[in-house]
Write an enzyme that holds these catalytic residues in place. Structure first.
Site, PDB file in Angstrom:
ATOM      1  N   HIS A 241      33.701  35.313 -19.128  1.00 49.90           N
ATOM      2  CA  HIS A 241      34.476  35.668 -20.320  1.00 49.90           C
ATOM      3  C   HIS A 241      35.638  36.603 -19.997  1.00 49.90           C
ATOM      4  CE1 HIS A 241      31.134  34.060 -22.785  1.00 49.90           C
ATOM      5  NE2 HIS A 241      32.040  33.987 -23.739  1.00 49.90           N
TER       6      HIS A 241
ATOM      7  N   ASN B 285      27.051  27.711 -29.212  1.00 47.64           N
ATOM      8  CA  ASN B 285      27.643  27.356 -27.915  1.00 47.64           C
ATOM      9  C   ASN B 285      26.607  26.689 -27.022  1.00 47.64           C
ATOM     10  OD1 ASN B 285      29.714  27.102 -26.111  1.00 47.64           O
ATOM     11  ND2 ASN B 285      29.926  29.273 -25.656  1.00 47.64           N
TER      12      ASN B 285
END
Length: 475
Positions: free
Chosen positions: A356, A320
């Protein structure tokens, strides 16, 4: 528990999902990623010959249609976010601080409220998934607009690269935000890259399509491994009595393999999106050391580092990548005024955890990442200062030592990545603690042992320094 519901466009896709055994939202996501390839072909063959306005309309329309295909009426959340951002920029571009604060608070609050109303115990493919990508994109856009209003000499080199001096139109912002298929799962990129692409700066460079197809082929390979692996070791297996009955060694092996398979779910999708972006000609990054055109400008995965790495930090460096770069540029470095790297780093990790969602598993996963990387840095310092000066000739010149060291570190690397992923995948406290109890809490025990060992070593090392040693060191 919230269940994945069929999209309003049920029919062929739902039947195909039932036939393949995949969930309908997951299949729609995969089809949307694959749709980026014909969109790339249409742009390369026809659309890029037109004026910029028509290209903006093309990308905005394609992206919005893909959003509706996946999330139906819930796509209005993305539209609201874009419109509010545009309104804030128009009203506050002469007041950079107010723009940054209001834009940041609005997008994070909207996302957090969305999590409150939609979060379940599973990794849901609903409107909040692309919205978290959109939040970073639009917050970064606000930062870049603010930087564009400042004197250039006040900006860092990174800020000079991304600063926006001319306020884009609403259609430009929409096209940038909905750029297929990056708005669904990433990667992140600044508005200036999109602007340079539309202006044709990358068109003269060759090799984009071949690079994109190669990257996509690797993505298909990883997707295949992921699907086969998930059938052999599904998430549910770690919750099962069969797993509990295994020997401790086999449990560790299964957790390590399961962790790799879990990572491949994300990696395969990112590779496919990167391939589509490359085929579009969007990802030009200059020249390689060999003088070849480099099309890795939006790469979210450094595969060689990921697969050959032996430390937790290698995962951070290779997984990522664009999101990590975004957090470094817009969160970590912007906290420079605190004059404390540790606080800035912890704040960046806390931001990532909130971004998240609210599941305790996210916070535990990021805490363990921080703890493990901190321990690794301490061990590396001791190794460089105390071990290498005494045994460096043997350790660095012996092939046997190098092989043994690599194998040991690779096993440690895989085992601890699987351990850290358990709360990230299972999310809720009762589920990930059930798995941890099944494998004897080995990660916590090892982390605790490392901490005690480091403290003991440093204490003994300090105690063994005699006054004469200190005096000689001073002289």
């Amino acid at each position: 528990m919230q269940k994945e519901t069929a999209s309003p466009n049920a029919g062929l896709v739902s039947n195909l999902a039932e036939l393949t055994g995949a969930s309908e939202p997951a299949l729609r996501l995969l089809l949307s990623i694959l749709a980026a390839f014909p969109i790339a072909a249409l742009h390369r063959l026809f659309v890029r010959k037109f004026e910029p306005l028509l290209q903006h309309i093309f990308f905005a329309t394609c992206g919005f249609l893909l959003c509706i295909f996946n999330y139906g009426f819930d796509s209005y959340h993305s539209v609201v976010a874009i419109w509010i951002t545009y309104l804030l920029v128009r009203l506050l571009h002469h007041a950079p601080k107010q723009l940054l604060i209001i834009n940041f608070v609005f997008h994070m609050s909207y996302l957090v409220i969305g999590y409150i109303f939609t979060e379940s115990n599973d990794y849901d493919i609903i409107w909040t998934m692309p919205h978290c990508v959109l939040v970073l994109r639009l917050i970064g856009f606000g930062f870049d607009i603010s930087d564009g209003q400042k004197p250039r000499e006040q900006l860092s080199n990174d800020q000079k690269e991304t600063a926006i001096t001319h306020i884009p139109s609403l259609i430009e912002l929409t096209a940038y935000t909905f750029f297929p298929a990056s708005f669904l799962i990433g990667p992140q990129f600044p508005y200036r890259r999109y602007q340079r692409f539309i202006q044709g700066e990358f068109h003269e460079h060759s090799g984009a399509v071949s690079a994109g197809l190669k990257r996509s082929a690797v993505g298909v390979l990883y997707l295949t491994i992921r699907q086969v692996g998930a059938m052999m070791i599904p998430d549910s297996y770690l919750m099962s009595d069969e797993f509990r009955s295994q020997s401790m060694l086999m449990k560790l092996v299964h957790v390590g393999i399961w962790g790799k398979i879990s990572l491949y779910k994300f990696i395969s999708c990112w590779l496919l999106v990167e391939g589509a972006l490359m085929c579009t000609g969007f990802t030009y990054a200059g020249k390689t050391t060999d003088g070849e055109n480099d099309w890795s400008g939006c790469s979210n995965i450094k595969l060689i580092v990921l697969e050959t790495g032996s430390k937790m930090n290698h995962y951070v460096q290779s997984f990522n990548v664009n999101t990590n770069s975004w957090v470094a540029q817009y969160i970590y470095k912007r906290l420079k005024f605190l004059n404390n790297r540790m606080i800035s780093y912890v704040a960046a990790l806390a931001f990532l955890a909130v971004w998240h969602g609210f599941h305790s598993g996210y916070y535990l996963a990021f805490f363990m990442e921080y703890a493990i990387i901190t321990i690794e840095k301490n061990v590396e310092t001791i190794y460089a200062k105390d071990v290498i000066p005494k045994y460096g000739d043997i350790l660095e010149n012996s092939t046997t030592c190098k092989v043994v060291s690599f194998v040991f570190l690779k096993i440690y690397n895989i085992m601890f990545m699987g351990w850290c992923l358990i709360p990230f995948i299972f999310l809720s406290y009762d589920r990930y603690m059930h798995v941890y109890s099944t494998i004897g809490y080995y990660g916590f025990i090892m982390l605790g042992s490392f901490v005690v060992s480091l403290w003991s070593y440093k204490f003994l090392r300090k105690s063994n320094k005699t006054p004469i040693d200190s005096k000689e060191k001073t002289n």
